[in-house]
Scaffold this motif. Structure first.
Motif, short mmCIF file in Angstrom:
data_model
loop_
_atom_site.label_atom_id
_atom_site.label_comp_id
_atom_site.label_asym_id
_atom_site.label_seq_id
_atom_site.Cartn_x
_atom_site.Cartn_y
_atom_site.Cartn_z
N VAL A 21 8.78 0.44 12.24
CA VAL A 21 7.36 0.97 11.86
C VAL A 21 7.33 2.55 12.27
N SER A 22 7.07 3.37 11.21
CA SER A 22 7.03 4.77 11.61
C SER A 22 5.58 5.10 11.35
N ALA A 23 5.53 6.44 11.96
CA ALA A 23 4.08 7.11 11.80
C ALA A 23 4.31 7.84 10.40
N LEU A 24 3.15 7.83 9.63
CA LEU A 24 3.03 8.72 8.64
C LEU A 24 1.80 9.86 8.68
N ASN A 25 2.50 11.03 8.55
CA ASN A 25 1.47 12.10 8.65
C ASN A 25 0.64 12.08 9.88
N GLY A 26 1.48 11.89 11.14
CA GLY A 26 1.07 11.53 12.47
C GLY A 26 0.07 10.42 12.75
N VAL A 27 -0.15 9.38 11.64
CA VAL A 27 -0.95 8.40 12.08
C VAL A 27 -0.19 7.11 12.40
N GLU A 28 -0.62 6.32 13.39
CA GLU A 28 0.19 5.39 13.76
C GLU A 28 0.28 4.22 12.64
N ASN A 29 0.99 3.45 12.41
CA ASN A 29 0.92 2.27 11.38
C ASN A 29 1.18 1.08 11.99
N TYR A 30 1.20 -0.19 11.21
CA TYR A 30 1.37 -1.46 11.54
C TYR A 30 2.47 -1.96 10.68
N GLY A 31 3.37 -3.02 10.95
CA GLY A 31 4.01 -3.73 10.18
C GLY A 31 3.77 -5.25 10.60
N GLY A 32 3.24 -6.02 9.68
CA GLY A 32 3.03 -7.55 10.03
C GLY A 32 2.42 -8.27 8.86
N ILE A 33 1.57 -9.22 9.21
CA ILE A 33 0.89 -10.09 8.20
C ILE A 33 -0.66 -9.80 8.43
N LEU A 34 -1.22 -9.76 7.10
CA LEU A 34 -2.54 -9.57 7.14
C LEU A 34 -2.98 -10.84 6.18
N LEU A 35 -4.18 -11.57 6.73
CA LEU A 35 -4.91 -12.65 5.75
C LEU A 35 -5.84 -12.13 5.54
N THR A 36 -6.56 -11.95 4.30
CA THR A 36 -8.08 -11.44 4.03
C THR A 36 -8.56 -12.25 3.02
N THR A 37 -9.99 -12.14 3.03
CA THR A 37 -10.70 -12.81 2.12
C THR A 37 -11.27 -12.03 0.68
N SER A 38 -10.58 -10.66 0.72
CA SER A 38 -10.80 -9.95 -0.34
C SER A 38 -10.31 -8.63 -0.09
N LEU A 39 -10.14 -7.59 -0.92
CA LEU A 39 -9.80 -6.33 -0.66
C LEU A 39 -10.98 -5.08 -0.38
N GLU A 40 -11.97 -5.84 -0.29
CA GLU A 40 -13.08 -4.84 0.01
C GLU A 40 -12.96 -4.38 1.71
N PRO A 41 -13.47 -3.30 2.00
CA PRO A 41 -13.56 -2.74 3.30
C PRO A 41 -14.11 -3.63 4.61
N THR A 42 -14.91 -4.41 3.93
CA THR A 42 -15.79 -5.34 4.85
C THR A 42 -15.49 -6.74 5.01
N SER A 43 -14.46 -6.97 4.19
CA SER A 43 -13.94 -8.50 4.07
C SER A 43 -13.39 -9.10 5.44
N LYS A 44 -13.48 -10.23 5.68
CA LYS A 44 -13.04 -11.14 6.74
C LYS A 44 -11.48 -11.02 6.85
N PHE A 45 -10.95 -10.76 8.07
CA PHE A 45 -9.49 -10.76 7.99
C PHE A 45 -8.84 -11.20 9.49
N HIS A 46 -7.46 -11.61 9.36
CA HIS A 46 -6.74 -11.90 10.49
C HIS A 46 -5.48 -11.01 10.38
#
Length: 120
Positions: A21-46
């Protein structure tokens, strides 16, 4: 590779090897699994992931409809050197997030980061 190579039982599960996992433009990133109910910013997720590169920690976080559905601070676990593994298991309405070390391209020593009710 066959899913039977990773499964210890018949529960639906998603294992994932995170090689780096590498930083992009100085911002920490994540590598993993995202389970979400939709692509909206307020959607439920794990989410279960390896946060890097400076923190290099396993993380479990989620967003739901309130405290009983996981609107709390992320749970962190020590991740160690790459590659690392993350896993999401769904069984009987419960989502369990774990991480593990790597040995010969296989996960070793799963550690549970958190367990929460799945979203309907």
């Amino acid at each position: 590779m066959s899913s039977a190579a990773w499964a210890s039982n018949t529960q639906p599960q998603i294992p994932l090897q995170v090689r780096s996992v590498s930083a992009l433009n100085g911002v920490e990133n994540y590598g993993g699994i995202l389970l979400t109910t939709s692509l909206e910013p307020t959607s439920k997720f794990h989410m279960v992931a390896i946060q890097g590169p400076s923190k290099n920690a396993a993380i479990f976080t989620c967003q739901g409809d309130g405290p009983s559905q996981c609107d709390s601070a992320p749970t962190l676990g020590a991740a160690g050197p790459y590659p690392r593994w993350v896993k999401m298991v769904v069984s009987d309405g419960v989502v369990t997030m774990s991480y593990a070390s790597n040995s010969g391209g296989r996960p070793v020593g799963w550690t549970v980061l958190g367990t929460m009710a799945s979203f309907s």
